[in-house]
Write an enzyme that holds these catalytic residues in place. Structure first.
Site, PDB file in Angstrom:
ATOM      1  N   ASP A  96      20.942  16.272 -18.025  1.00  0.00           N
ATOM      2  CA  ASP A  96      21.396  14.923 -18.419  1.00  0.00           C
ATOM      3  C   ASP A  96      22.893  15.000 -18.738  1.00  0.00           C
ATOM      4  O   ASP A  96      23.264  15.270 -19.870  1.00  0.00           O
ATOM      5  CB  ASP A  96      20.575  14.462 -19.629  1.00  0.00           C
ATOM      6  CG  ASP A  96      20.948  13.067 -20.091  1.00  0.00           C
ATOM      7  OD1 ASP A  96      21.722  12.382 -19.396  1.00  0.00           O
ATOM      8  OD2 ASP A  96      20.453  12.657 -21.170  1.00  0.00           O
TER       9      ASP A  96
ATOM     10  N   ARG B 287      31.951   8.079 -21.729  1.00  0.00           N
ATOM     11  CA  ARG B 287      30.950   8.933 -22.395  1.00  0.00           C
ATOM     12  C   ARG B 287      31.124  10.327 -21.816  1.00  0.00           C
ATOM     13  O   ARG B 287      31.417  10.478 -20.619  1.00  0.00           O
ATOM     14  CB  ARG B 287      29.523   8.399 -22.154  1.00  0.00           C
ATOM     15  CG  ARG B 287      28.445   9.244 -22.812  1.00  0.00           C
ATOM     16  CD  ARG B 287      27.078   8.532 -22.939  1.00  0.00           C
ATOM     17  NE  ARG B 287      26.462   8.186 -21.678  1.00  0.00           N
ATOM     18  CZ  ARG B 287      26.417   6.959 -21.168  1.00  0.00           C
ATOM     19  NH1 ARG B 287      26.963   5.944 -21.807  1.00  0.00           N
ATOM     20  NH2 ARG B 287      25.839   6.741 -20.004  1.00  0.00           N
TER      21      ARG B 287
ATOM     22  N   ASP C 275      26.544   9.060 -15.223  1.00  0.00           N
ATOM     23  CA  ASP C 275      25.527   9.699 -16.053  1.00  0.00           C
ATOM     24  C   ASP C 275      24.382  10.028 -15.108  1.00  0.00           C
ATOM     25  O   ASP C 275      23.651   9.130 -14.670  1.00  0.00           O
ATOM     26  CB  ASP C 275      25.088   8.745 -17.174  1.00  0.00           C
ATOM     27  CG  ASP C 275      24.088   9.370 -18.144  1.00  0.00           C
ATOM     28  OD1 ASP C 275      23.509  10.423 -17.824  1.00  0.00           O
ATOM     29  OD2 ASP C 275      23.888   8.780 -19.224  1.00  0.00           O
TER      30      ASP C 275
ATOM     31  N   HIS D 243      14.427  12.227 -22.213  1.00  0.00           N
ATOM     32  CA  HIS D 243      14.366  12.009 -23.655  1.00  0.00           C
ATOM     33  C   HIS D 243      13.106  12.735 -24.099  1.00  0.00           C
ATOM     34  O   HIS D 243      12.011  12.168 -24.096  1.00  0.00           O
ATOM     35  CB  HIS D 243      14.315  10.511 -23.990  1.00  0.00           C
ATOM     36  CG  HIS D 243      15.570   9.797 -23.590  1.00  0.00           C
ATOM     37  ND1 HIS D 243      15.642   8.456 -23.360  1.00  0.00           N
ATOM     38  CD2 HIS D 243      16.827  10.259 -23.373  1.00  0.00           C
ATOM     39  CE1 HIS D 243      16.880   8.112 -23.027  1.00  0.00           C
ATOM     40  NE2 HIS D 243      17.612   9.196 -23.015  1.00  0.00           N
TER      41      HIS D 243
ATOM     42  N   ASP E 195       0.823  -1.214   0.000  1.00  0.00           N
ATOM     43  CA  ASP E 195       0.000   0.000   0.000  1.00  0.00           C
ATOM     44  C   ASP E 195       0.858   1.266   0.000  1.00  0.00           C
ATOM     45  O   ASP E 195       0.440   2.315   0.474  1.00  0.00           O
ATOM     46  CB  ASP E 195      -0.928  -0.013   1.227  1.00  0.00           C
ATOM     47  CG  ASP E 195      -0.152  -0.197   2.512  1.00  0.00           C
ATOM     48  OD1 ASP E 195       1.082  -0.387   2.449  1.00  0.00           O
ATOM     49  OD2 ASP E 195      -0.777  -0.138   3.587  1.00  0.00           O
TER      50      ASP E 195
ATOM     51  N   HIS F 158      25.440   4.028 -29.660  1.00  0.00           N
ATOM     52  CA  HIS F 158      24.211   4.790 -29.391  1.00  0.00           C
ATOM     53  C   HIS F 158      24.249   6.109 -30.153  1.00  0.00           C
ATOM     54  O   HIS F 158      25.259   6.444 -30.780  1.00  0.00           O
ATOM     55  CB  HIS F 158      24.027   5.022 -27.883  1.00  0.00           C
ATOM     56  CG  HIS F 158      25.159   5.742 -27.211  1.00  0.00           C
ATOM     57  ND1 HIS F 158      25.385   7.092 -27.376  1.00  0.00           N
ATOM     58  CD2 HIS F 158      26.138   5.303 -26.390  1.00  0.00           C
ATOM     59  CE1 HIS F 158      26.440   7.445 -26.664  1.00  0.00           C
ATOM     60  NE2 HIS F 158      26.937   6.373 -26.063  1.00  0.00           N
TER      61      HIS F 158
ATOM     62  N   HIS G 111      23.039   1.264 -19.943  1.00  0.00           N
ATOM     63  CA  HIS G 111      22.048   1.669 -18.942  1.00  0.00           C
ATOM     64  C   HIS G 111      22.296   0.955 -17.614  1.00  0.00           C
ATOM     65  O   HIS G 111      21.364   0.511 -16.954  1.00  0.00           O
ATOM     66  CB  HIS G 111      20.625   1.400 -19.456  1.00  0.00           C
ATOM     67  CG  HIS G 111      20.243   2.301 -20.597  1.00  0.00           C
ATOM     68  ND1 HIS G 111      19.262   2.000 -21.510  1.00  0.00           N
ATOM     69  CD2 HIS G 111      20.727   3.506 -20.984  1.00  0.00           C
ATOM     70  CE1 HIS G 111      19.161   2.981 -22.401  1.00  0.00           C
ATOM     71  NE2 HIS G 111      20.046   3.894 -22.107  1.00  0.00           N
TER      72      HIS G 111
ATOM     73  N   GLU H 138      26.487  13.653 -26.748  1.00  0.00           N
ATOM     74  CA  GLU H 138      27.022  12.609 -25.887  1.00  0.00           C
ATOM     75  C   GLU H 138      27.712  11.471 -26.635  1.00  0.00           C
ATOM     76  O   GLU H 138      27.214  10.341 -26.639  1.00  0.00           O
ATOM     77  CB  GLU H 138      25.921  12.043 -24.989  1.00  0.00           C
ATOM     78  CG  GLU H 138      24.593  11.723 -25.688  1.00  0.00           C
ATOM     79  CD  GLU H 138      23.571  11.126 -24.729  1.00  0.00           C
ATOM     80  OE1 GLU H 138      23.921  10.170 -24.013  1.00  0.00           O
ATOM     81  OE2 GLU H 138      22.436  11.611 -24.707  1.00  0.00           O
TER      82      GLU H 138
ATOM     83  N   TYR I 269      33.145   2.465 -26.056  1.00  0.00           N
ATOM     84  CA  TYR I 269      32.979   1.366 -25.097  1.00  0.00           C
ATOM     85  C   TYR I 269      33.708   0.141 -25.632  1.00  0.00           C
ATOM     86  O   TYR I 269      33.324  -0.402 -26.677  1.00  0.00           O
ATOM     87  CB  TYR I 269      31.484   1.055 -24.897  1.00  0.00           C
ATOM     88  CG  TYR I 269      30.657   2.301 -24.664  1.00  0.00           C
ATOM     89  CD1 TYR I 269      30.503   2.830 -23.379  1.00  0.00           C
ATOM     90  CD2 TYR I 269      30.071   2.990 -25.738  1.00  0.00           C
ATOM     91  CE1 TYR I 269      29.768   3.996 -23.172  1.00  0.00           C
ATOM     92  CE2 TYR I 269      29.347   4.154 -25.536  1.00  0.00           C
ATOM     93  CZ  TYR I 269      29.200   4.658 -24.259  1.00  0.00           C
ATOM     94  OH  TYR I 269      28.488   5.818 -24.056  1.00  0.00           O
TER      95      TYR I 269
ATOM     96  N   GLU J 143      28.903  13.890 -21.864  1.00  0.00           N
ATOM     97  CA  GLU J 143      27.573  14.359 -22.268  1.00  0.00           C
ATOM     98  C   GLU J 143      27.305  15.754 -21.722  1.00  0.00           C
ATOM     99  O   GLU J 143      27.366  15.975 -20.514  1.00  0.00           O
ATOM    100  CB  GLU J 143      26.497  13.385 -21.745  1.00  0.00           C
ATOM    101  CG  GLU J 143      25.083  13.837 -22.066  1.00  0.00           C
ATOM    102  CD  GLU J 143      24.023  12.809 -21.685  1.00  0.00           C
ATOM    103  OE1 GLU J 143      24.288  12.008 -20.762  1.00  0.00           O
ATOM    104  OE2 GLU J 143      22.944  12.814 -22.304  1.00  0.00           O
TER     105      GLU J 143
ATOM    106  N   HIS K  27      19.821  13.746 -28.178  1.00  0.00           N
ATOM    107  CA  HIS K  27      18.354  13.650 -28.097  1.00  0.00           C
ATOM    108  C   HIS K  27      17.832  14.962 -27.539  1.00  0.00           C
ATOM    109  O   HIS K  27      18.573  15.724 -26.927  1.00  0.00           O
ATOM    110  CB  HIS K  27      17.914  12.447 -27.237  1.00  0.00           C
ATOM    111  CG  HIS K  27      18.492  12.418 -25.851  1.00  0.00           C
ATOM    112  ND1 HIS K  27      18.016  13.185 -24.824  1.00  0.00           N
ATOM    113  CD2 HIS K  27      19.524  11.713 -25.311  1.00  0.00           C
ATOM    114  CE1 HIS K  27      18.717  12.934 -23.710  1.00  0.00           C
ATOM    115  NE2 HIS K  27      19.649  12.059 -23.989  1.00  0.00           N
TER     116      HIS K  27
END
Ligand code: GLY
Ligand code: MN
Ligand code: MN
Length: 441
Positions: A269, A409, A258, A364, A37, A353, A241, A387, A391, A411, A357
């Site tokens: 971001d 990365r 990130d 996004h 709950d 990737h 991710h 970004e 990798y 960004e 964006h």
């Protein structure tokens, strides 16, 4: 903060695009159960928020454009309820909401189903976010059916439009006040990255750097992360991710973070990658500089008229040429950036990737990337991420071992301006020397 007058102007902008004699309806988000709950902290539906700034569940906004083009904005929201408010928190209630949110009228949400039938009767067209929620679709279709069942003197709408075409295009271009909020969200997020860099040390755990990030967000008034923070040490950075954030940070490895906060409904971001112990190894520095150069080359190209795919190609070319120069790829730039038969271009093993964006209320963010199947030219007021990444998985066998297990990365968040762009996130260090200096201090 966004002024109430701006929310009113947004509703007017939607109404201006609606046909005469039509109705538009948007629904708030619903509370989501986390366990038994207990609910997740409430997060408003982005489109509903964009048009109202109203932050409660169980609400709906109805916009009406009459045949004579006169308009109304009607809110349905939770009625005041002393007992419910003692247990679960304050409610604005329809009476106060009408004044606070500049509405034509406001009613208890319990009246929505019956009032909607009356409001739809005689209208020609309906706009809503079709298919976003089965429950919301049912509310709209049930009301339309009820109008049809009223008999021959009633007339149900026969034209059904997806509201996304209107509202998502409006959201794509940010106003001055939206940009001010986004700059603040970016500033807080930069401070959070700096805090994590200063706190980093071998033997700490990824979740401890995540705690630094979340501390800075919350301490500066941004209680929510715009998305689940990624704190990825070593080759965890090769999982795009990664959100487990549970491993120990090791000396000699990089850590990729990130993370961005959500402030007053708007997201930042940011990704930064830095050495756990504050010093890049030779190989890490070579790969890092390559990503940074690719980002800078892409950044240099941003101005009105540029497209995301053209900027992506610039970054791809820098990264691919760099990988060839380092001996990680073999062949020519063209061979490595073109698909080979059914196989994707070779560079995509290492940069898999997109470059950019839209960024806004959603991390996004919404808005069409193509117009008539053509890449959309950028225009002032658009906010995007830039970004690039690289990798090299731990278990990849066609690359020398010294490069393996490294994920990088970088960004930033930029606004397209009349003359080029502004970087909202430049306060977070990203050159090798700036990072090493900060971490040494
Ligand atoms: N943080 C998600 C992304 O960079 O797209
Ligand atoms: Mn991003
Ligand atoms: Mn990101």
């Amino acid at each position: 903060m966004i002024a109430q007058s701006e929310y009113l102007a947004r509703r007017e902008a939607v109404l201006a695009q609606m046909s005469a004699n039509s109705l538009c309806i948007l629904f708030s988000a619903s509370e989501q159960t986390r366990s038994n709950d207990t609910e997740y902290l409430f997060r408003q539906n982005s489109d509903f928020f964009y048009l109202t700034g109203f932050n409660e569940p169980q609400a709906a906004l109805v916009l009406i454009k009459q045949a004579d083009n006169s308009t109304q904005s009607i809110l349905f929201c939770r009625a005041k309820d002393k007992l419910a408010e003692i247990w679960n928190g304050r409610r604005i209630g329809p009476e106060a909401a009408k004044e606070l949110f500049n509405l034509s009228s406001a009613y208890p949400v319990g009246e929505l189903a019956t009032q909607l039938v009356e409001l739809l009767n005689g209208k020609t067209a309906v706009y809503w976010l079709q298919g976003e929620s089965q429950l919301n679709d049912e509310t709209v279709f049930s009301a339309i059916l009820a109008v049809r069942q009223k008999g021959k003197f009633a007339s149900a709408p026969t034209q059904f439009f997806d509201l996304r075409c209107i509202i998502h295009e409006l959201r794509l271009i940010k106003s001055e006040s939206e940009l001010a909020v986004m700059q603040k969200a970016a500033d807080i997020s930069c401070d959070a990255h700096i805090r994590a860099m200063k706190s980093s040390a071998a033997g700490k755990y990824e979740y401890q750097l995540e705690a630094d990030i979340l501390h800075e967000f919350a301490y500066q008034g941004a209680r929510f992360a715009a998305y689940n923070s990624i704190v990825a040490g070593g080759d965890n950075a090769c999982i795009l991710h990664y959100t487990e954030n549970c491993d120990e940070l090791k000396a000699g490895e990089l850590v990729l973070i990130d993370a961005g906060c959500e402030l007053n409904g708007y997201a930042a971001d940011i990704t930064r990658t830095f050495p756990v112990n504050g010093r890049f190894s030779k190989e890490q520095a070579q790969l890092y500089q390559l990503v940074l150069d690719a980002q800078q080359a892409a950044l240099d190209s941003f101005k009105p008229g540029q497209t995301l795919s053209a900027a992506t190609q610039i970054a791809v070319n820098v990264i691919t040429q760099g990988l060839i120069d380092l001996g990680i790829l073999t062949g020519t730039l063209e061979q490595n950036t073109q698909a080979q038969g059914d196989n994707p271009p070779a560079y995509r093993q290492f940069f898999m990737h997109g470059l950019s964006h839209w960024l806004g209320i959603d991390v996004h963010d919404v808005g069409a990337y193509k117009i008539n199947d053509q890449d959309r030219p950028l225009t002032p007021g658009m906010v995007i991420t830039v970004e690039p990444g690289l990798y090299i998985a731990k278990d990849i066998d066609n690359v020398e071992p010294k490069w393996r297990g490294i994920g990088i990365r970088i960004e930033d968040n930029i606004v397209i301006t009349e003359s080029g762009y502004t970087n909202l996130t430049q306060a977070a260090p990203k050159t090798i020397s700036a990072i090493e200096q900060l971490m040494a201090g």
